[in-house]
Write an enzyme that holds these catalytic residues in place. Structure first.
Site, short mmCIF file in Angstrom:
data_model
loop_
_atom_site.label_atom_id
_atom_site.label_comp_id
_atom_site.label_asym_id
_atom_site.label_seq_id
_atom_site.Cartn_x
_atom_site.Cartn_y
_atom_site.Cartn_z
N HIS A 150 -12.14 -1.93 5.62
CA HIS A 150 -12.21 -2.25 4.19
C HIS A 150 -12.23 -0.96 3.36
O HIS A 150 -11.61 -0.88 2.30
CB HIS A 150 -13.45 -3.10 3.88
CG HIS A 150 -13.40 -4.47 4.50
ND1 HIS A 150 -12.29 -5.27 4.46
CD2 HIS A 150 -14.34 -5.20 5.19
CE1 HIS A 150 -12.53 -6.43 5.07
NE2 HIS A 150 -13.77 -6.40 5.54
N ASP B 19 -4.14 -7.92 3.50
CA ASP B 19 -4.67 -8.50 4.74
C ASP B 19 -4.54 -7.49 5.88
O ASP B 19 -3.60 -6.68 5.89
CB ASP B 19 -3.88 -9.79 5.04
CG ASP B 19 -4.60 -10.68 6.04
OD1 ASP B 19 -5.74 -10.37 6.44
OD2 ASP B 19 -4.00 -11.70 6.43
N LEU C 99 -0.04 -0.01 -17.10
CA LEU C 99 -0.12 -1.03 -16.04
C LEU C 99 -1.29 -1.99 -16.28
O LEU C 99 -2.40 -1.55 -16.58
CB LEU C 99 -0.32 -0.32 -14.68
CG LEU C 99 -0.58 -1.23 -13.48
CD1 LEU C 99 0.69 -1.99 -13.08
CD2 LEU C 99 -1.11 -0.44 -12.29
N LEU D 278 -0.22 -18.55 1.79
CA LEU D 278 -0.71 -18.17 0.46
C LEU D 278 -2.23 -18.12 0.36
O LEU D 278 -2.77 -17.47 -0.54
CB LEU D 278 -0.17 -19.16 -0.58
CG LEU D 278 1.05 -18.72 -1.38
CD1 LEU D 278 1.44 -19.78 -2.40
CD2 LEU D 278 0.83 -17.38 -2.09
N TRP E 87 -7.01 -3.52 11.58
CA TRP E 87 -6.81 -2.06 11.53
C TRP E 87 -8.03 -1.37 12.17
O TRP E 87 -7.89 -0.46 12.98
CB TRP E 87 -6.65 -1.62 10.08
CG TRP E 87 -6.33 -0.17 9.89
CD1 TRP E 87 -5.08 0.38 9.76
CD2 TRP E 87 -7.27 0.92 9.82
NE1 TRP E 87 -5.19 1.74 9.60
CE2 TRP E 87 -6.51 2.10 9.64
CE3 TRP E 87 -8.66 1.01 9.88
CZ2 TRP E 87 -7.10 3.36 9.53
CZ3 TRP E 87 -9.25 2.26 9.78
CH2 TRP E 87 -8.47 3.42 9.61
C1 FPP Z 1 -8.42 -8.87 4.35
O1 FPP Z 1 -8.64 -8.19 5.53
C2 FPP Z 1 -9.01 -8.20 3.20
C3 FPP Z 1 -10.07 -8.67 2.47
C4 FPP Z 1 -10.78 -9.93 2.79
C5 FPP Z 1 -10.60 -7.99 1.30
C6 FPP Z 1 -9.73 -6.97 0.63
C7 FPP Z 1 -10.64 -5.93 0.15
C8 FPP Z 1 -10.36 -4.62 0.05
C9 FPP Z 1 -9.04 -4.04 0.27
C10 FPP Z 1 -11.46 -3.68 -0.29
C11 FPP Z 1 -12.12 -3.86 -1.63
C12 FPP Z 1 -11.18 -4.00 -2.74
C13 FPP Z 1 -11.18 -3.35 -3.94
C14 FPP Z 1 -10.30 -3.87 -4.97
C15 FPP Z 1 -11.98 -2.18 -4.29
P1 FPP Z 1 -9.34 -8.97 6.72
O2 FPP Z 1 -10.75 -8.52 6.79
O3 FPP Z 1 -9.16 -10.45 6.57
O4 FPP Z 1 -8.53 -8.43 7.95
P2 FPP Z 1 -8.25 -9.19 9.34
O5 FPP Z 1 -7.47 -10.44 9.02
O6 FPP Z 1 -7.45 -8.19 10.11
O7 FPP Z 1 -9.59 -9.47 9.95
#
Ligand code: FPP
Length: 254
Positions: free
Chosen positions: A45, A28, A139, A203, A33
């Protein structure tokens, strides 16, 4: 009485104390960021994918058996279409670019979540990743993709109910172990440690059944900044926890 299976699930390493067998991460903070740097969300992302690579490497080096990453939740479809498209694009690129390396590193890829509703090419890529790495023994890297725990539990209930209705399963035979075989995580041990980055403490429909005895570590680190040091610090916190699985400490222990 037999020792609960979970109590046998940690190994010891001289460097890091108790090492969890299964680490699961709610990644998250990508958006925050990016916002802090006046960058578009997609940049957060993208940097998040680099953190995925670092974390997979660190888990391999630390001898962790299973790493589950919450990559796209059933609820993430409610994000603006542009952002959903960006996330799908990153997944496609990740599999195209990294699958051969993961395979060469003896990583076994597993996917949990619903395949329905995904673009057919993504469905095919996920299947290819699982098939190519199926015999690997290092893994186990589990991507929770289009995943929601309530949906997973309901699907398992439906399957168990139909097995009972068909006479393939006696109602008395349904217990936590037999039920777990109907979950997407069948054959994957429950997570020992669940980490959520970015300071949020919930969660969010992740591994609700499997988290029954997990230890939780919430870190303020935003996912794109997550690295081996952040992982080791979460493991050190885990290592100091007293896990009793509902029981008591043995008499005479501190
Ligand atoms: C949360 O950050 C993250 C996500 C919704 C997606 C996680 C995806 C990645 C790390 C990239 C793709 C993954 C792989 C496995 C290649 P958010 O956007 O909710 O952040 P915020 O709460 O700060 O807005």
């Amino acid at each position: 009485m037999a020792i609960p299976e979970q109590m046998l699930s940690e190994t010891r390493s001289p460097a890091a104390g108790k090492i969890p067998r299964h680490v699961a991460i709610i990644m998250d903070g990508n958006g925050r960021w990016a916002a802090a740097r006046l960058l578009p969300r997609v940049e957060g992302h993208r940097r998040g994918v680099e953190a995925v690579r670092r974390t997979v490497r660190a888990c391999r080096e630390l001898g962790i058996g299973y790493l589950t990453l919450y990559s796209f939740s059933s609820e993430n479809w409610s994000r603006p279409p542009d952002e959903v498209g960006d996330l799908m694009g990153l997944i496609r690129r990740f599999i195209r670019k990294d699958l051969a390396d993961l395979h060469a590193s003896n990583v076994r890829v597993r996917i949990i979540g619903m395949r329905e509703g995904l673009d057919p090419d993504i469905g095919a890529m996920l299947q290819e990743a699982e098939a190519l790495t199926a015999l690997n023994t290092g893994l186990v890297l589990v991507f929770a993709f289009n995943y929601g725990a309530r949906q997973e539990i309901l699907a398992a209930v439906r399957q168990a109910a139909s097995a009972i209705a068909d006479g393939r399963l006696a109602p008395e035979a349904l217990n936590p172990e037999t039920f777990a075989r109907y979950l997407d995580t069948a054959e994957i041990p429950d997570p020992d440690l669940i980490i959520r980055t970015s300071g949020e403490q919930r969660l969010s429909n992740f591994l609700l059944w499997q988290a029954a005895y997990a230890e939780f570590v919430f870190t303020p680190v935003l996912w794109p900044d997550f690295d081996r040091a952040a992982l080791e610090s979460a493991i050190a916190e885990f290592s100091g926890r007293d896990r009793r699985f509902g029981g008591r400490r043995a008499a005479g222990s501190p």
